[in-house]
Design a protein around this motif. Structure first.
Motif, PDB file in Angstrom:
ATOM      1  N   GLU A   3      51.276  -1.268 -11.809  1.00 29.90           N
ATOM      2  CA  GLU A   3      50.223  -0.445 -12.391  1.00 29.90           C
ATOM      3  C   GLU A   3      49.045  -1.296 -12.837  1.00 29.90           C
ATOM      4  O   GLU A   3      49.217  -2.476 -13.155  1.00 29.90           O
ATOM      5  CB  GLU A   3      50.756   0.297 -13.614  1.00 29.90           C
ATOM      6  CG  GLU A   3      51.904   1.229 -13.345  1.00 29.90           C
ATOM      7  CD  GLU A   3      52.446   1.818 -14.623  1.00 29.90           C
ATOM      8  OE1 GLU A   3      52.576   3.052 -14.666  1.00 29.90           O
ATOM      9  OE2 GLU A   3      52.733   1.044 -15.568  1.00 29.90           O
ATOM     10  N   ALA A   4      47.873  -0.659 -12.884  1.00 31.79           N
ATOM     11  CA  ALA A   4      46.678  -1.297 -13.428  1.00 31.79           C
ATOM     12  C   ALA A   4      45.902  -0.274 -14.236  1.00 31.79           C
ATOM     13  O   ALA A   4      45.975   0.931 -13.988  1.00 31.79           O
ATOM     14  CB  ALA A   4      45.799  -1.847 -12.312  1.00 31.79           C
ATOM     15  N   ILE A   6      42.105   0.916 -15.416  1.00 30.21           N
ATOM     16  CA  ILE A   6      40.674   0.807 -15.137  1.00 30.21           C
ATOM     17  C   ILE A   6      39.928   1.437 -16.305  1.00 30.21           C
ATOM     18  O   ILE A   6      40.078   2.632 -16.585  1.00 30.21           O
ATOM     19  CB  ILE A   6      40.281   1.483 -13.811  1.00 30.21           C
ATOM     20  CG1 ILE A   6      41.101   0.887 -12.658  1.00 30.21           C
ATOM     21  CG2 ILE A   6      38.777   1.302 -13.559  1.00 30.21           C
ATOM     22  CD1 ILE A   6      40.806   1.501 -11.305  1.00 30.21           C
ATOM     23  N   LEU A 120      43.093  -4.751  -6.034  1.00 32.43           N
ATOM     24  CA  LEU A 120      44.303  -3.962  -6.294  1.00 32.43           C
ATOM     25  C   LEU A 120      45.354  -4.206  -5.221  1.00 32.43           C
ATOM     26  O   LEU A 120      46.530  -4.415  -5.517  1.00 32.43           O
ATOM     27  CB  LEU A 120      43.951  -2.472  -6.366  1.00 32.43           C
ATOM     28  CG  LEU A 120      43.045  -2.047  -7.523  1.00 32.43           C
ATOM     29  CD1 LEU A 120      42.564  -0.611  -7.323  1.00 32.43           C
ATOM     30  CD2 LEU A 120      43.757  -2.208  -8.863  1.00 32.43           C
ATOM     31  N   LEU A 128      47.249   3.715 -10.728  1.00 34.46           N
ATOM     32  CA  LEU A 128      46.088   3.431 -11.571  1.00 34.46           C
ATOM     33  C   LEU A 128      46.070   4.354 -12.786  1.00 34.46           C
ATOM     34  O   LEU A 128      46.316   5.552 -12.681  1.00 34.46           O
ATOM     35  CB  LEU A 128      44.798   3.634 -10.777  1.00 34.46           C
ATOM     36  CG  LEU A 128      44.667   2.849  -9.477  1.00 34.46           C
ATOM     37  CD1 LEU A 128      43.345   3.173  -8.792  1.00 34.46           C
ATOM     38  CD2 LEU A 128      44.807   1.350  -9.732  1.00 34.46           C
ATOM     39  N   ALA A 146      40.249   6.928  -5.415  1.00 33.91           N
ATOM     40  CA  ALA A 146      41.600   6.370  -5.526  1.00 33.91           C
ATOM     41  C   ALA A 146      42.599   7.245  -4.778  1.00 33.91           C
ATOM     42  O   ALA A 146      43.465   6.743  -4.050  1.00 33.91           O
ATOM     43  CB  ALA A 146      41.993   6.232  -6.993  1.00 33.91           C
ATOM     44  N   PHE A 151      46.379   5.823  -3.920  1.00 33.48           N
ATOM     45  CA  PHE A 151      46.870   5.355  -5.216  1.00 33.48           C
ATOM     46  C   PHE A 151      47.408   6.529  -6.036  1.00 33.48           C
ATOM     47  O   PHE A 151      46.817   7.608  -6.041  1.00 33.48           O
ATOM     48  CB  PHE A 151      45.761   4.671  -6.013  1.00 33.48           C
ATOM     49  CG  PHE A 151      45.319   3.355  -5.443  1.00 33.48           C
ATOM     50  CD1 PHE A 151      46.039   2.198  -5.694  1.00 33.48           C
ATOM     51  CD2 PHE A 151      44.186   3.275  -4.651  1.00 33.48           C
ATOM     52  CE1 PHE A 151      45.639   0.980  -5.168  1.00 33.48           C
ATOM     53  CE2 PHE A 151      43.768   2.068  -4.117  1.00 33.48           C
ATOM     54  CZ  PHE A 151      44.496   0.909  -4.374  1.00 33.48           C
ATOM     55  N   LEU A 153      47.894   8.285  -9.641  1.00 30.15           N
ATOM     56  CA  LEU A 153      46.929   8.312 -10.741  1.00 30.15           C
ATOM     57  C   LEU A 153      47.529   8.860 -12.025  1.00 30.15           C
ATOM     58  O   LEU A 153      48.258   9.855 -12.011  1.00 30.15           O
ATOM     59  CB  LEU A 153      45.744   9.207 -10.380  1.00 30.15           C
ATOM     60  CG  LEU A 153      44.771   8.691  -9.341  1.00 30.15           C
ATOM     61  CD1 LEU A 153      43.861   9.812  -8.862  1.00 30.15           C
ATOM     62  CD2 LEU A 153      43.955   7.549  -9.925  1.00 30.15           C
TER      63      LEU A 153
END
Length: 186
Positions: A3-4, A6, A120, A128, A146, A151, A153
């Motif tokens: 995971e990241a 933003i 990413l 994300l 995304a 990705f 979300l």
């Protein structure tokens, strides 16, 4: 699944009372939650990306020039992160940990014209988490891009806000019902 986080446009110009294009109190009221999520990701050494709007002064070619007053002008304090988020960055000093990244963006989406997707993918990130402003503009365009890139979300409902309450509410429903995003509050 890696995971990241933003952090999108949580800048003085979009959040501070004197900001050039401020979302006002609604965006100021999420400061604690934005900071809490940011610190949580930092403690866990998960990837954090700041996607920060930038404009050149008196740019006649940018499409936003006709839509909005000048904001987030390169070299101004309007581009600094708002409040405790900027304090967090200041406390890190000049040498940020390798898991924290800054990307200037010139369009609504954090993906448009930036190396975000490449960064990413290099890190094997598939999920994300989005926080910041504006729910129905930059958060929305980033979420749609995304989604189109595959990705997963999570939108933190209590850490996004807009200057348009109806747009904010609409975007939250769109995230959930059209993008399959997990819309959460803590």
């Amino acid at each position: 699944m890696r995971e990241a986080l933003i952090v999108i446009d949580y800048t003085n110009d979009f959040v501070a009372p004197e900001g050039k294009l401020t979302c006002g109190e609604p965006s100021q009221n999420i400061e604690e939650r934005v900071t809490s999520i940011l610190k949580q990701f930092h403690r866990q050494e998960k990837e954090i990306f700041f996607a920060v709007d930038v404009h050149e002064e008196n740019d006649p070619y940018h499409p936003e020039t006709e839509l909005f007053p000048p904001h987030n002008i390169r070299g101004t304090s309007g581009r600094d992160q708002y409040g405790k988020v900027q304090t967090f960055l200041d406390e890190l000093g000049a040498d940020w940990p390798a898991h924290i990244h800054w990307h200037d963006k010139t369009r609504y989406s954090a993906f448009a014209g930036t190396p975000l997707e490449l960064k990413l993918r290099e890190r094997g990130i598939a999920h994300l988490h989005l926080i910041g402003v504006c729910t129905d503009i930059c958060i929305l365009h980033t979420a749609v891009d995304a989604y189109k890139r595959g990705f997963a979300l999570t939108i933190h409902e209590d850490a996004v806000q807009s200057f348009n309450a109806d747009g904010h509410t609409w975007a939250l429903g769109h995230f959930k019902h059209c993008l399959g995003a997990n819309v959460v509050t803590d």
